[in-house]
Design a protein around this motif. Sequence first.
Motif, PDB file in Angstrom:
ATOM      1  N   THR A 196       0.823  -1.316  -0.096  1.00  0.00           N
ATOM      2  CA  THR A 196      -0.104  -0.084  -0.092  1.00  0.00           C
ATOM      3  C   THR A 196       0.938   1.261   0.112  1.00  0.00           C
ATOM      4  O   THR A 196       0.328   2.539  -0.262  1.00  0.00           O
ATOM      5  N   GLY A 197       2.148   1.204   0.544  1.00  0.00           N
ATOM      6  CA  GLY A 197       3.079   2.400   0.710  1.00  0.00           C
ATOM      7  C   GLY A 197       2.704   3.176   2.133  1.00  0.00           C
ATOM      8  O   GLY A 197       3.190   4.100   2.121  1.00  0.00           O
ATOM      9  N   ASP A 198       1.738   2.610   2.892  1.00  0.00           N
ATOM     10  CA  ASP A 198       1.566   3.270   4.013  1.00  0.00           C
ATOM     11  C   ASP A 198       2.146   2.137   5.242  1.00  0.00           C
ATOM     12  O   ASP A 198       1.470   1.101   5.665  1.00  0.00           O
ATOM     13  N   PRO A 199       3.095   2.653   5.799  1.00  0.00           N
ATOM     14  CA  PRO A 199       3.566   1.815   6.836  1.00  0.00           C
ATOM     15  C   PRO A 199       2.591   1.342   8.019  1.00  0.00           C
ATOM     16  O   PRO A 199       2.832   0.199   8.852  1.00  0.00           O
ATOM     17  N   ARG A 200       1.572   2.131   8.248  1.00  0.00           N
ATOM     18  CA  ARG A 200       0.593   1.877   9.215  1.00  0.00           C
ATOM     19  C   ARG A 200      -0.162   0.382   8.901  1.00  0.00           C
ATOM     20  O   ARG A 200      -0.981   0.013   9.833  1.00  0.00           O
ATOM     21  N   VAL A 201      -0.067  -0.002   7.580  1.00  0.00           N
ATOM     22  CA  VAL A 201      -0.987  -1.129   7.262  1.00  0.00           C
ATOM     23  C   VAL A 201       0.000  -2.427   7.798  1.00  0.00           C
ATOM     24  O   VAL A 201      -0.744  -3.401   7.852  1.00  0.00           O
TER      25      VAL A 201
END
Length: 310
Positions: A196-201
Amino acid sequence: MEIREEALPAPKAGEALVRGLASCVSQGTEMLLYKGEGPEPFDVSLGDTSVATYPRRYGYAWVGEVEEVGPGVAHPLGTRVFALAPHGDAHVLRASELKALPKAVPATRAVLAANLETAVTCAWDAEPNFGERCVVLGGGVVGTLVAWVLARSGTNVTLVERSATRRAAASALVPSARVITDAAPDGRADLVVEATGDPRVLDTAIAWAGFEARVVVASFYGARRAPVDLGNAFHRKRLTLRATQVSSLPPKLRPRWDMERRLDLVVDLLREERLDSLFGSPTDFDRAPQLYEELARQPDPSPAHTLLYR
């Protein structure tokens, strides 16, 4: 972003002047650069690390046609080639940097070669086994291509993507996959790919994974940071967290594979016409600044975007 003009030298021995046909915007990586969220230096694999992160030329998914050659270049004039070159309507490149393309692969699809190399390498690093449950988080161009490669490897793929446009593209390319908007992680996946490009995922990826499963990070987060819970499920499920990156090959393949063999594989995969479903409408190069503005604010973009030079 702006377009600048510069003079090109005549090709010297071992070089070719190549006129651009198309290039692909690597949306995840290039938006990091565009939004000022990239690391310093930005990409050590594509040039001199002393070059400033911004402003700079960038891009690595470029297709052109050989127009002029220096001594010692075997490519005939008119040969269509792929290169890891920045966006631009012409380049003088070393012949060793050019990969000749078959006529059956259109230039507008061949720009996927770099992203497809990333997806193939991700699948190699993930070590899928026939029949495994695989979850891919993120239906951008890399995530969707990873889902496609994993499905071809005989796994049962679920792709999670909120964008309706991207879900439609993924379903067209990977009809065997289960493509969903969202779901409560079931903790049963043998393999989870975070794209996703989102480290929160990463916490969501861990929640999808089963006991002793693999979680593979295909995303490039740049300067983005997020806390990750490694204190409970990750620890008790004995998960493997693995990074995948395209600029090197998995160690177990290196005795038999090199970059050229991998690119040969990718060029063969590019014959698949269903890959065209990943693209939105192409953009003329002189409108590139507007395209980047749109990508920075657009909530539901297509996975891949192409710049046209003629």
